[in-house]
Write a protein that holds these residues in place. Structure first.
Motif, PDB file in Angstrom:
ATOM      1  N   ASP A  27       0.818  -1.215   0.000  1.00  0.00           N
ATOM      2  CA  ASP A  27       0.000   0.000   0.000  1.00  0.00           C
ATOM      3  C   ASP A  27       0.853   1.267   0.000  1.00  0.00           C
ATOM      4  O   ASP A  27       0.488   2.260  -0.610  1.00  0.00           O
ATOM      5  CB  ASP A  27      -0.929   0.011   1.217  1.00  0.00           C
ATOM      6  N   SER A  28       1.985   1.216   0.707  1.00  0.00           N
ATOM      7  CA  SER A  28       2.801   2.427   0.771  1.00  0.00           C
ATOM      8  C   SER A  28       4.216   2.122   1.260  1.00  0.00           C
ATOM      9  O   SER A  28       4.451   1.147   1.974  1.00  0.00           O
ATOM     10  CB  SER A  28       2.163   3.469   1.703  1.00  0.00           C
ATOM     11  N   THR A  45       2.697   5.666  -2.730  1.00  0.00           N
ATOM     12  CA  THR A  45       1.644   4.659  -2.841  1.00  0.00           C
ATOM     13  C   THR A  45       1.616   3.956  -4.199  1.00  0.00           C
ATOM     14  O   THR A  45       0.787   3.075  -4.413  1.00  0.00           O
ATOM     15  CB  THR A  45       0.267   5.297  -2.580  1.00  0.00           C
ATOM     16  N   ARG A 126       1.116  -2.782   4.182  1.00  0.00           N
ATOM     17  CA  ARG A 126       0.145  -3.450   3.313  1.00  0.00           C
ATOM     18  C   ARG A 126      -0.958  -4.062   4.165  1.00  0.00           C
ATOM     19  O   ARG A 126      -0.676  -4.818   5.085  1.00  0.00           O
ATOM     20  CB  ARG A 126       0.802  -4.540   2.476  1.00  0.00           C
ATOM     21  N   LYS A 130      -7.787  -7.127   1.092  1.00  0.00           N
ATOM     22  CA  LYS A 130      -8.768  -6.059   0.859  1.00  0.00           C
ATOM     23  C   LYS A 130      -9.745  -6.429  -0.252  1.00  0.00           C
ATOM     24  O   LYS A 130     -10.868  -5.929  -0.281  1.00  0.00           O
ATOM     25  CB  LYS A 130      -8.052  -4.744   0.523  1.00  0.00           C
TER      26      LYS A 130
END
Length: 203
Positions: A27-28, A45, A126, A130
């Motif tokens: 995620d980043s 990101t 992370r 999702k």
């Protein structure tokens, strides 16, 4: 009187390098530490290029230098292209390095006086699974434990690889709901080489 003669007391060292961090995408990327000192902080990101501007991190060029230069962040997306710097150095017969998170140093300044670069470490984040139950995946910035176990069981790259339809979905969602309501999120680094069964087993 003669002119003063310049004396070389040391050198600045630059490095081109490809560093693999973990399975991806994530995620980043939020922090890069070099020699246990923070060289860069931010919130990347997606695949992009960052500039590290910390040339005095280890005392400047009269001591052990610092870190400065352009770094490519490669998140490992399915459509990721070959890195142009790596192609220029190694030729076109290289992979695109999809499925892993990695960084490419484009001849960055990494140290002075000493020819031994310091170790690099990275802080990435992370939230798992999702795509299964997004609404309850993130608990105050940490991961829902039910989502961690769900992905560990179903992931075909590093997990057990079970098909989603072999899992009691309603039961997993019920547990995820309970953990979400209790605010029980987990945040940790998954590096254990033990079996998955031992990882998910709770005494």
């Amino acid at each position: 009187m003669g002119s003063k003669k310049e004396v070389t007391i040391g050198y600045k060292y630059y490095l081109g390098m490809h560093m693999v961090i973990c399975h991806g995408p994530v995620d980043s990327l939020t922090r890069i530490d070099v020699g246990e000192r923070t060289a860069w902080g931010g919130n990347v990101t997606g695949s992009s290029q960052i500039y590290i501007n910390n040339p005095d991190l280890f005392g400047g060029e009269k001591k052990e230098g610092g870190v400065q230069g352009y770094v490519d962040v490669m998140m490992g997306d399915a459509s990721q292209a070959k890195n142009d710097y790596l192609v220029s150095q190694l030729g076109g017969i290289i992979p695109a390095f999809r499925g892993i998170v990695s960084l490419v140093l484009r001849q960055c300044y990494v140290t002075a006086m000493s020819p031994y670069p310091k170790s690099w470490s990275f802080l990435v984040k992370r939230i798992p699974a999702k795509d299964w139950y997004a609404a309850k995946a993130d608990i105050n910035g940490s991961a829902n434990a039910a989502h961690i176990i769900y992905e560990t069981i179903t992931n075909t790259q590093w997990g057990m690889g079970y098909a989603a339809d072999t899992i009691d979905d309603a039961s997993f969602r019920s547990v995820a709901d309970t953990l979400y309501a209790e605010g029980l999120g987990l945040s940790f680094e998954m590096t254990n080489t033990d079996s998955i069964e031992n990882f998910i087993y709770i005494g």
